[in-house]
Motif scaffolding. Structure first.
Motif, PDB file in Angstrom:
ATOM      1  N   HIS A   1      -5.394  -6.590   0.566  1.00  0.00           N
ATOM      2  CA  HIS A   1      -5.647  -7.929   0.021  1.00  0.00           C
ATOM      3  C   HIS A   1      -4.514  -8.352  -0.907  1.00  0.00           C
ATOM      4  O   HIS A   1      -4.060  -9.495  -0.875  1.00  0.00           O
TER       5      HIS A   1
ATOM      6  N   HIS B   1     -14.564  -6.605  -4.009  1.00  0.00           N
ATOM      7  CA  HIS B   1     -13.156  -6.732  -4.381  1.00  0.00           C
ATOM      8  C   HIS B   1     -12.912  -6.072  -5.744  1.00  0.00           C
ATOM      9  O   HIS B   1     -13.542  -6.456  -6.730  1.00  0.00           O
ATOM     10  N   PRO B   2     -12.014  -5.107  -5.817  1.00  0.00           N
ATOM     11  CA  PRO B   2     -11.662  -4.523  -7.124  1.00  0.00           C
ATOM     12  C   PRO B   2     -10.519  -5.327  -7.756  1.00  0.00           C
ATOM     13  O   PRO B   2      -9.358  -5.134  -7.393  1.00  0.00           O
TER      14      PRO B   2
ATOM     15  N   MET C   1      -3.803 -12.013  -2.249  1.00  0.00           N
ATOM     16  CA  MET C   1      -4.965 -12.238  -3.116  1.00  0.00           C
ATOM     17  C   MET C   1      -4.559 -11.897  -4.550  1.00  0.00           C
ATOM     18  O   MET C   1      -4.960 -10.890  -5.129  1.00  0.00           O
TER      19      MET C   1
ATOM     20  N   ASN D   1      -7.574  -4.025  -3.724  1.00  0.00           N
ATOM     21  CA  ASN D   1      -7.611  -3.616  -2.328  1.00  0.00           C
ATOM     22  C   ASN D   1      -6.195  -3.937  -1.873  1.00  0.00           C
ATOM     23  O   ASN D   1      -5.772  -5.095  -1.907  1.00  0.00           O
TER      24      ASN D   1
ATOM     25  N   CYS E   1      -6.374  -8.677  -6.563  1.00  0.00           N
ATOM     26  CA  CYS E   1      -7.277  -7.698  -5.965  1.00  0.00           C
ATOM     27  C   CYS E   1      -6.494  -6.419  -5.724  1.00  0.00           C
ATOM     28  O   CYS E   1      -5.361  -6.449  -5.255  1.00  0.00           O
TER      29      CYS E   1
HETATM   30 CU    CU Z   1     -10.053  -7.920  -2.308  1.00  0.00          CU
END
Ligand code: CU
Ligand code: C2O
Ligand code: CU
Length: 522
Positions: A510, A435-436, A515, A507, A505
């Motif tokens: 996400h 996860h970035p 997220m 992504n 996050c």
């Molecule tokens: Cu993520």
């Protein structure tokens, strides 16, 4: 994105032959890279604009050669010209002002990724504007010199809007950057080249598809064409000297393991900067991971090569570390990624061809800048736990969360004191995926990176497990499954009043699925 069959004559479009576009085949790299030029066309560079009027609008772009792609772009009319997705270049301490006008049929707002601004200028979901509305920005550029960027940040539609074309750079100059530019004789748009790397999926008519299925919403949406500055399979002619590449990963979910190669030979290069500017010194490496929203500034020296030599900027194969067994089962039940280019295979990104042998004798400076460590002697520790909760009842479902929470734009998860330094212990469980994560409003420093997988730990350069890219000021952190990373954030606040910023996050699937949390600085 829904299909509207009447809108385009299907037969008038050339079907995309993937074999001619597959980035794994080096012979496909024949399209001249769209290099940003001052005040010109796509990614034109605008220096120190004041009162820029930025329109978000639909535009048909030729992304795949001889195919029109319906895109969404930022347009600025400047000195009588229309500049698409302009690169803003500002000096530190200058003031920036702009008016955003929304001409697309979705809410939008610009977020200045990595810029230190108050929350009203930060471009948050709660400030998104509808079609035909305006939003005014005005802020001082407090940042260090470096490679920042801007993109939409509306609730639920960030991924789709970036995907359809909305993203560009915001470059800040300061004294250290000037010195570097002088000692290496670098010029933005000539020998200092911004590279926005993205993967996209085009349908057979050359139309961009953004309609992630359940699997793609959980893992991230992957494309099988790799675009640099919206050029697929690009090629760039270079001379025998040092080049600076400002790499920005503007993909939804794809992580790149970058390397330069000539035939089977790997060419070493230097990492000189990360998200928020220059490192203290250059690091000579053979590869670097770059996750969505991260920036890496690289120097490549091709002095020793000869006219006609060919090199590639590539992404090398790695372990994607998507450890979820249930998800794998889901895939077997027919839930598949549609991208023909899997997550972590090797492929080419940019071809470099030596054009001229020139005289060039500059040396890379040993010192680039100062990265003053944050004083953590009185820091407060906070846990930031990433997690995924599985719900197999109604079919395949994973909800990614931060501290067990999902995004609610009307609340904040915790409050930090504006006079305090905090250490965040960021953890990602083994049975997870990379996860970035990204923080708005502040930059951080990585203190230690523990329990890294072998493909990461072997790149460490100190006893704290840090990578060269951990040694600068960061706003985005790639955390691999199983890792525990301690970061320091100095919440000193230069803005009046309470500020609320998200942490999420990057992504983008996400992010859009929640997220993300808000935190408040008071
Ligand atoms: Cu993520
Ligand atoms: Cu680049 Cu909150 O994002
Ligand atoms: Cu951001």
């Amino acid at each position: 994105m829904s299909e509207s069959p009447n809108e385009t004559g299907k037969n008038s479009r050339t079907a995309l032959a993937y074999s001619n576009l597959n980035p794994r085949d080096p012979s496909n790299f024949t399209n001249p890279l769209k290099v940003p030029r001052p005040l010109e066309g796509l990614f034109g560079i605008i220096e120190s604009p004041s009162n820029a009027s930025i329109k978000v609008k639909a535009l048909s772009l030729e992304v795949v050669p001889s195919t029109k792609t319906d895109s969404w772009v930022y347009e600025v009319n400047y000195s009588g010209r229309s500049i698409i997705n302009p690169i803003f270049k500002m000096k530190r301490e200058e003031s920036f002002s702009a008016t955003l006008t929304n001409e697309i049929p979705q809410e939008t707002i610009i977020h200045w990724h990595g810029l230190i601004v108050d929350w009203k200028n930060d471009g948050q979901a709660s400030y998104a504007i509808s079609q035909n509305e305006n939003y005014d920005y005005g802020f001082t550029v407090y940042n260090r010199g470096g490679t920042y960027w801007y993109h939409p940040h509306p609730h639920l539609h960030t991924a789709e809007q970036i995907y359809k074309g909305l993203a560009s750079f915001f470059i800040v100059e300061d004294r250290d950057e000037e010195n570097l530019g002088k000692s290496l004789d670098l010029e933005l748009g000539k020998t200092d080249i911004p590279l926005l790397i993205q993967d996209k999926l085009f349908n057979e008519e050359g139309r961009l598809e953004y309609d992630p299925n359940e699997m793609e919403r959980i893992m991230g949406f992957y494309g099988d064409l790799i675009l640099v500055n919206l050029t697929p399979n690009p090629s760039l002619e270079v001379d025998t000297r040092i080049y600076r590449f400002r790499v920005l990963n503007g993909s939804s979910a794809r992580i790149y393991r970058l390397a330069f190669t000539k035939g089977n030979e790997s060419l070493p290069f230097h990492i000189i900067g990360v998200d928020a500017g220059l490192l203290e010194r250059p690091f000579k490496v053979n590869e670097v991971f770059v996750a969505p929203a991260e920036r890496v500034d690289l120097l490549l020296d091709v002095r020793h090569l000869s006219r006609g030599d060919v090199m590639f900027l590539k992404s090398l194969q790695f372990d994607a570390m998507e450890r979820d067994e249930e998800l794998m089962e889901g895939m077997m039940e027919g839930m598949v990624f549609r991208s023909k280019l899997q997550q972590a295979v090797d492929f080419n990104i940019l071809k470099l061809l030596i054009r001229n042998k020139i005289n060039y004798d500059a040396q890379i400076p040993e010192t680039l800048s100062m990265v003053q460590p944050i004083d953590t002697s009185r820091a407060i520790e906070r846990k930031v736990a990433l997690s995924g909760s599985m719900n197999m009842k109604g079919g395949l479902m994973v909800q990614w969360m931060i501290n067990g929470e999902m995004f609610d734009m009307n609340r904040y998860s915790f409050q930090v004191d504006r006079n305090v330094v905090e250490i965040w212990n960021v953890t990602n469980p083994d049975q997870s995926m990379p996860h970035p994560v990204h923080i708005h409003g502040y930059h951080f420093q990585v203190i230690e990176r523990l329990n890294s997988p072998a493909q990461v730990s072997r790149l460490a350069v100190d006893a704290s497990g840090r990578l060269p890219t951990d040694l600068g000021w960061k706003d985005t952190l790639l955390i691999w499954p199983g890792e525990k990373i301690r970061i320091a954030v100095d919440f000193a606040n230069r803005f009046a009043g309470e500020q609320t910023y998200p942490f999420h996050c990057h992504n983008l699937e996400h992010e859009d699925a929640g997220m993300m949390i808000n935190y408040k600085v008071a």
